[in-house]
Design an enzyme around this catalytic site. Structure first.
Site, PDB file in Angstrom:
ATOM      1  N   GLY A 190       9.590 -50.790   2.406  1.00  0.00           N
ATOM      2  CA  GLY A 190       8.766 -49.951   3.277  1.00  0.00           C
ATOM      3  C   GLY A 190       7.333 -49.764   2.818  1.00  0.00           C
ATOM      4  N   ASN A 211       4.787 -51.479   3.720  1.00  0.00           N
ATOM      5  CA  ASN A 211       3.941 -51.560   4.924  1.00  0.00           C
ATOM      6  C   ASN A 211       4.051 -50.265   5.733  1.00  0.00           C
ATOM      7  OD1 ASN A 211       2.545 -54.274   5.439  1.00  0.00           O
ATOM      8  ND2 ASN A 211       4.529 -54.871   4.649  1.00  0.00           N
ATOM      9  N   LEU A 226      15.009 -57.133   9.560  1.00  0.00           N
ATOM     10  CA  LEU A 226      15.644 -58.451   9.414  1.00  0.00           C
ATOM     11  C   LEU A 226      16.580 -58.845  10.542  1.00  0.00           C
ATOM     12  CD1 LEU A 226      16.195 -58.572   5.536  1.00  0.00           C
ATOM     13  CD2 LEU A 226      14.327 -59.501   6.930  1.00  0.00           C
ATOM     14  N   ASN A 273       5.156 -57.693  15.354  1.00  0.00           N
ATOM     15  CA  ASN A 273       5.811 -58.028  14.089  1.00  0.00           C
ATOM     16  C   ASN A 273       4.782 -58.605  13.127  1.00  0.00           C
ATOM     17  OD1 ASN A 273       8.051 -58.599  12.280  1.00  0.00           O
ATOM     18  ND2 ASN A 273       7.786 -60.752  12.813  1.00  0.00           N
ATOM     19  N   HIS A 292       4.515 -61.248   9.972  1.00  0.00           N
ATOM     20  CA  HIS A 292       5.261 -62.304   9.287  1.00  0.00           C
ATOM     21  C   HIS A 292       4.428 -62.773   8.093  1.00  0.00           C
ATOM     22  CE1 HIS A 292       8.201 -65.475   8.831  1.00  0.00           C
ATOM     23  NE2 HIS A 292       7.207 -66.308   8.633  1.00  0.00           N
ATOM     24  N   ASP A 317      10.066 -65.127  15.982  1.00  0.00           N
ATOM     25  CA  ASP A 317       8.800 -65.525  15.334  1.00  0.00           C
ATOM     26  C   ASP A 317       7.958 -66.483  16.178  1.00  0.00           C
ATOM     27  OD1 ASP A 317       9.938 -65.538  11.856  1.00  0.00           O
ATOM     28  OD2 ASP A 317       9.135 -63.963  13.155  1.00  0.00           O
ATOM     29  N   GLU A 347      -1.268 -57.838   4.064  1.00  0.00           N
ATOM     30  CA  GLU A 347      -0.498 -57.018   5.021  1.00  0.00           C
ATOM     31  C   GLU A 347      -1.002 -55.585   5.014  1.00  0.00           C
ATOM     32  OE1 GLU A 347       3.382 -57.621   3.428  1.00  0.00           O
ATOM     33  OE2 GLU A 347       3.748 -59.331   4.724  1.00  0.00           O
TER      34      GLU A 347
HETATM   35  C1  GRF Z   1       6.678 -57.911   4.422  1.00  0.00           C
HETATM   36  O1  GRF Z   1       6.425 -58.956   3.514  1.00  0.00           O
HETATM   37  C2  GRF Z   1       6.591 -58.431   5.831  1.00  0.00           C
HETATM   38  O2  GRF Z   1       5.689 -59.511   5.993  1.00  0.00           O
HETATM   39  C3  GRF Z   1       7.973 -58.913   6.093  1.00  0.00           C
HETATM   40  O3  GRF Z   1       8.814 -57.974   5.454  1.00  0.00           O
HETATM   41  C4  GRF Z   1       8.109 -57.444   4.329  1.00  0.00           C
HETATM   42  C5  GRF Z   1       8.200 -55.947   4.382  1.00  0.00           C
HETATM   43  O4  GRF Z   1       7.806 -55.451   3.148  1.00  0.00           O
HETATM   44  N1  GRF Z   1       8.222 -58.993   7.515  1.00  0.00           N
HETATM   45  P1  GRF Z   1       7.851 -53.843   2.932  1.00  0.00           P
HETATM   46  O5  GRF Z   1       9.287 -53.400   3.115  1.00  0.00           O
HETATM   47  O6  GRF Z   1       6.941 -53.235   3.963  1.00  0.00           O
HETATM   48  O7  GRF Z   1       7.346 -53.648   1.525  1.00  0.00           O
END
Ligand code: GRF
Length: 188
Positions: free
Chosen positions: A12, A14, A85, A102, A104, A145, A174
């Site tokens: 988490g 992000n 996922l 999303n 990626h 995707d 990100e």
């Molecule tokens: C990120 O690398 C994103 O690109 C992928 O899942 C990861 C999430 O990371 N879809 P986090 O849980 O936000 O650290």
């Protein structure tokens, strides 16, 4: 003010950045954090930020209506996938047309699709001999995707890079780009 639901399966980081961003920028608010894993770190991040959480039950998610009713009754405007996922059921995608984005951790359309998540992506990119990688933020449609790309940001790959150093570069991209992109998108 748009209401965001963040779907995540993992740590988490992000999600944490997005929550922080919208504390300053009131164009949107993170109204719900959704996960398919009751042990996911992202749920702790939601709790310390006093954000409601929703744990998905697999059967309901895939055989039911994909929790559309719960999301609509929570007034959700935009769904943000930040490391989620499971592939979204069509019922959910159709209930939020062009309202699901999303991130990626690679430069789509390369290195996307089934099984391409987390370090598997960086391993594939490094094995391919690419000189750069990056992130792709895209709309979610019914092909995994494959949705229209909203933005991409790149980083170089040098000969000393390994999966961890590349993952770190990608995470930095990100954390820098996801929130501002969501903000632009939420003001459309
Ligand atoms: C990120 O690398 C994103 O690109 C992928 O899942 C990861 C999430 O990371 N879809 P986090 O849980 O936000 O650290």
């Amino acid at each position: 003010m748009k209401k965001l639901a963040i779907f995540a399966s993992g740590t988490g980081t992000n999600t944490a950045k997005i929550i922080e961003h919208f504390k300053e920028n009131k164009t949107s608010i993170v109204a719900l954090v959704v996960s398919n894993k009751s042990s996911a770190g992202v749920l702790k991040i939601a709790e310390v930020n006093h954000i409601p959480t929703l744990i998905l039950q697999k059967e309901i998610f895939f055989q039911g209506n994909g929790y559309v009713n719960e999301l609509k009754s929570a007034g959700i405007d935009i769904i943000v996938l930040a490391g989620f996922l499971w592939q979204l059921p069509v019922s959910l995608i159709r209930a939020f047309p062009k309202k699901i984005i999303n991130i990626h951790p690679a430069l789509l359309p390369k290195f996307g699709g089934k099984g391409m998540y987390g370090n598997h992506v960086h391993e594939a990119v490094l094995a391919s001999g690419e000189k750069e990688s990056g992130i792709s933020i895209h709309f979610v449609d019914e092909q995994y995707d494959r949705g229209q790309i909203i933005m991409q940001a790149k980083c170089s790959i040098n000969k000393n890079d390994d999966v961890h150093s590349l993952a770190n570069k990608i995470h930095q991209l990100e954390h820098r780009h996801f929130s501002p992109t969501i903000e632009v998108f939420s003001t459309l």
